[in-house]
Design a protein around this motif. Structure first.
Motif, PDB file in Angstrom:
ATOM      1  N   LEU A   1       0.860  -1.156   0.010  1.00 58.86           N
ATOM      2  CA  LEU A   1       0.139  -0.061   0.038  1.00 58.86           C
ATOM      3  C   LEU A   1       0.942   1.252   0.031  1.00 58.86           C
ATOM      4  O   LEU A   1       1.854   1.228   0.898  1.00 58.86           O
ATOM      5  CB  LEU A   1      -0.807   0.048   1.265  1.00 58.86           C
ATOM      6  N   PHE A   2       0.838   2.188  -0.909  1.00 60.15           N
ATOM      7  CA  PHE A   2       1.798   3.318  -1.169  1.00 60.15           C
ATOM      8  C   PHE A   2       0.674   4.584  -0.980  1.00 60.15           C
ATOM      9  O   PHE A   2      -0.001   4.898  -1.673  1.00 60.15           O
ATOM     10  CB  PHE A   2       2.420   3.287  -2.409  1.00 60.15           C
ATOM     11  N   ILE A   3       1.206   5.294   0.168  1.00 61.94           N
ATOM     12  CA  ILE A   3       0.279   6.257   0.375  1.00 61.94           C
ATOM     13  C   ILE A   3       0.956   7.709   0.356  1.00 61.94           C
ATOM     14  O   ILE A   3       2.230   7.850   0.944  1.00 61.94           O
ATOM     15  CB  ILE A   3      -0.320   6.531   1.923  1.00 61.94           C
ATOM     16  N   THR A   4       1.018   8.507  -0.798  1.00 62.26           N
ATOM     17  CA  THR A   4       1.845   9.675  -1.013  1.00 62.26           C
ATOM     18  C   THR A   4       0.991  10.973  -1.446  1.00 62.26           C
ATOM     19  O   THR A   4      -0.383  10.901  -1.446  1.00 62.26           O
ATOM     20  CB  THR A   4       2.935   9.319  -2.061  1.00 62.26           C
ATOM     21  N   CYS A   5       1.562  11.976  -1.766  1.00 65.06           N
ATOM     22  CA  CYS A   5       1.103  13.322  -1.897  1.00 65.06           C
ATOM     23  C   CYS A   5       0.564  13.347  -3.472  1.00 65.06           C
ATOM     24  O   CYS A   5       1.077  12.185  -4.170  1.00 65.06           O
ATOM     25  CB  CYS A   5       1.953  14.610  -1.881  1.00 65.06           C
ATOM     26  N   ALA A   6      -0.338  14.016  -3.814  1.00 68.94           N
ATOM     27  CA  ALA A   6      -1.050  14.206  -5.162  1.00 68.94           C
ATOM     28  C   ALA A   6      -0.065  14.833  -6.100  1.00 68.94           C
ATOM     29  O   ALA A   6      -0.492  14.679  -7.210  1.00 68.94           O
ATOM     30  CB  ALA A   6      -2.522  15.159  -5.151  1.00 68.94           C
ATOM     31  N   VAL A   7       1.077  15.378  -5.517  1.00 70.09           N
ATOM     32  CA  VAL A   7       1.978  16.083  -6.408  1.00 70.09           C
ATOM     33  C   VAL A   7       2.313  15.285  -7.880  1.00 70.09           C
ATOM     34  O   VAL A   7       2.491  13.909  -7.680  1.00 70.09           O
ATOM     35  CB  VAL A   7       3.371  16.198  -5.619  1.00 70.09           C
ATOM     36  N   SER A   8       2.366  15.988  -8.952  1.00 75.43           N
ATOM     37  CA  SER A   8       3.013  15.271 -10.061  1.00 75.43           C
ATOM     38  C   SER A   8       4.416  14.898 -10.230  1.00 75.43           C
ATOM     39  O   SER A   8       4.816  14.134 -11.016  1.00 75.43           O
ATOM     40  CB  SER A   8       2.581  16.501 -11.049  1.00 75.43           C
ATOM     41  N   ARG A   9       4.987  15.438  -9.327  1.00 75.28           N
ATOM     42  CA  ARG A   9       6.466  15.160  -9.543  1.00 75.28           C
ATOM     43  C   ARG A   9       6.930  13.791  -8.518  1.00 75.28           C
ATOM     44  O   ARG A   9       8.197  13.648  -8.716  1.00 75.28           O
ATOM     45  CB  ARG A   9       7.223  16.330  -8.702  1.00 75.28           C
ATOM     46  N   ILE A  10       6.168  13.233  -8.218  1.00 70.84           N
ATOM     47  CA  ILE A  10       6.396  11.611  -7.942  1.00 70.84           C
ATOM     48  C   ILE A  10       5.730  10.735  -8.766  1.00 70.84           C
ATOM     49  O   ILE A  10       4.495  10.753  -8.804  1.00 70.84           O
ATOM     50  CB  ILE A  10       5.942  11.492  -6.288  1.00 70.84           C
ATOM     51  N   VAL A  11       6.596   9.861  -9.550  1.00 68.54           N
ATOM     52  CA  VAL A  11       5.782   8.730 -10.160  1.00 68.54           C
ATOM     53  C   VAL A  11       6.142   7.434  -9.370  1.00 68.54           C
ATOM     54  O   VAL A  11       7.083   7.094  -9.778  1.00 68.54           O
ATOM     55  CB  VAL A  11       6.240   9.090 -11.458  1.00 68.54           C
ATOM     56  N   PRO A  12       5.438   7.120  -8.630  1.00 74.59           N
ATOM     57  CA  PRO A  12       5.589   5.724  -7.787  1.00 74.59           C
ATOM     58  C   PRO A  12       6.436   4.593  -8.375  1.00 74.59           C
ATOM     59  O   PRO A  12       7.378   4.268  -8.036  1.00 74.59           O
ATOM     60  CB  PRO A  12       4.311   5.404  -7.168  1.00 74.59           C
ATOM     61  N   ASP A  13       5.724   4.004  -9.690  1.00 76.47           N
ATOM     62  CA  ASP A  13       6.318   3.158 -10.278  1.00 76.47           C
ATOM     63  C   ASP A  13       7.663   3.163 -10.958  1.00 76.47           C
ATOM     64  O   ASP A  13       8.584   2.635 -10.956  1.00 76.47           O
ATOM     65  CB  ASP A  13       5.469   2.503 -11.606  1.00 76.47           C
ATOM     66  N   MET A  14       7.933   4.670 -11.384  1.00 75.08           N
ATOM     67  CA  MET A  14       9.179   5.217 -11.810  1.00 75.08           C
ATOM     68  C   MET A  14      10.352   4.867 -10.805  1.00 75.08           C
ATOM     69  O   MET A  14      11.323   4.361 -10.847  1.00 75.08           O
ATOM     70  CB  MET A  14       9.090   6.351 -12.413  1.00 75.08           C
ATOM     71  N   ILE A  15       9.785   5.424  -9.519  1.00 79.26           N
ATOM     72  CA  ILE A  15      11.031   5.503  -8.554  1.00 79.26           C
ATOM     73  C   ILE A  15      11.252   4.225  -7.881  1.00 79.26           C
ATOM     74  O   ILE A  15      12.295   4.160  -7.106  1.00 79.26           O
ATOM     75  CB  ILE A  15      10.693   6.632  -7.614  1.00 79.26           C
ATOM     76  N   LEU A  16      10.138   3.295  -7.969  1.00 76.38           N
ATOM     77  CA  LEU A  16      10.532   2.232  -7.142  1.00 76.38           C
ATOM     78  C   LEU A  16      10.549   0.765  -7.957  1.00 76.38           C
ATOM     79  O   LEU A  16      10.773  -0.045  -7.764  1.00 76.38           O
ATOM     80  CB  LEU A  16       9.284   1.924  -6.371  1.00 76.38           C
ATOM     81  N   GLY A  17      10.590   1.158  -9.436  1.00 73.91           N
ATOM     82  CA  GLY A  17      10.897  -0.038 -10.422  1.00 73.91           C
ATOM     83  C   GLY A  17       9.607  -0.944 -10.238  1.00 73.91           C
ATOM     84  O   GLY A  17      10.033  -2.278 -10.337  1.00 73.91           O
ATOM     85  N   THR A  18       8.533  -0.625  -9.989  1.00 72.44           N
ATOM     86  CA  THR A  18       7.222  -1.568  -9.701  1.00 72.44           C
ATOM     87  C   THR A  18       6.586  -1.424 -11.038  1.00 72.44           C
ATOM     88  O   THR A  18       6.699  -0.438 -12.006  1.00 72.44           O
ATOM     89  CB  THR A  18       6.421  -1.247  -8.330  1.00 72.44           C
ATOM     90  N   GLY A  19       5.510  -2.114 -11.286  1.00 70.11           N
ATOM     91  CA  GLY A  19       4.559  -1.803 -12.504  1.00 70.11           C
ATOM     92  C   GLY A  19       3.071  -2.501 -12.068  1.00 70.11           C
ATOM     93  O   GLY A  19       2.840  -2.398 -11.015  1.00 70.11           O
ATOM     94  N   PRO A  20       2.382  -2.755 -13.015  1.00 74.86           N
ATOM     95  CA  PRO A  20       1.214  -3.097 -12.938  1.00 74.86           C
ATOM     96  C   PRO A  20       0.923  -4.305 -11.660  1.00 74.86           C
ATOM     97  O   PRO A  20       1.650  -5.182 -11.866  1.00 74.86           O
ATOM     98  CB  PRO A  20       0.606  -3.684 -14.130  1.00 74.86           C
TER      99      PRO A  20
END
Ligand SMILES: [Zn+2]
Length: 205
Positions: free
Chosen positions: A35-54
């Motif tokens: 479960l990943f809870i983060t800000c609505a900010v456009s500058r965080i792309v979770p799958d990009m910074i964590l190497g995760t996917g669908p």
């Protein structure tokens, strides 16, 4: 608008066919580990910074990566947390704040919220951050004061997350671990809150 339509055209023509099998596996169910809870900010792309996917991250986003204080009526954030923990049985809940967060800037300069009644009300949730300010880090430069408050907000929201009944129960059972992170946009680095040391340390050690 054309940009996103073209983006989808490329996705459908190139990306989807190449990963068709993976998407088909996700057609009827999901079993995300995080479960990943983060800000609505456009500058965080979770799958990009964590190497995760669908299928990997169950995500809840809102201004200030807030977890409201536990209350019987609940809300969108806590309902999402409840579902992730009780039904999806995620193993990890990660709460991630970020540098230069507008939600914390607004908490400092409340004047900016005068014409935004809904944001003003929502951001009352981040006021607890002031009680958990972290020591100034020279590496944060001009933004050190704000960064210390943003880290404090991670600690405050983490406490609210742990107080959610589903989370508290799963942690007690040993099936869920909870993590507080701070993502620095300029360096691309993540820090994690070390509960024993009571300070943020680099995620990559
Ligand atoms: Zn933010």
């Amino acid at each position: 608008m054309q940009r996103v339509i073209e983006g989808h055209r490329r996705f459908h023509a190139e990306v989807f066919p190449a990963r068709k099998q993976q998407f088909h596996l996700l057609r009827d169910s999901q079993a995300p580990e995080f479960l990943f809870i983060t800000c609505a900010v456009s500058r965080i792309v979770p799958d990009m910074i964590l190497g995760t996917g669908p299928g990997d991250l169950f995500i809840s986003r809102n201004a200030g990566n807030v977890v409201p204080v536990n209350a019987p009526e609940g809300d969108g954030v806590t309902a999402t947390i409840e579902y992730a923990v009780e039904v999806l049985k995620v193993s990890h809940a990660i709460l991630c704040g970020h540098s230069d967060c507008g939600a914390l800037k607004a908490a400092v300069n409340t004047k900016a919220l005068e014409t935004l009644p809904k944001a003003k009300r929502w951001l009352k949730h981040v006021e607890a951050a002031f009680q958990h300010r972290q020591p100034l880090n020279p590496e944060d430069g001009d933004g050190a004061e704000l960064a210390s408050l943003i880290r404090g907000n991670v600690i405050a929201q983490l406490a609210n997350l742990k107080a959610q009944p589903a989370v508290a129960w799963a942690m007690q059972q040993g099936t869920l671990a909870v993590h507080g992170w701070y993502y620095d946009i300029l360096s691309g680095r993540i820090e994690r809150y070390d509960e024993k040391l009571r300070r943020f340390v680099p995620l990559l050690g």
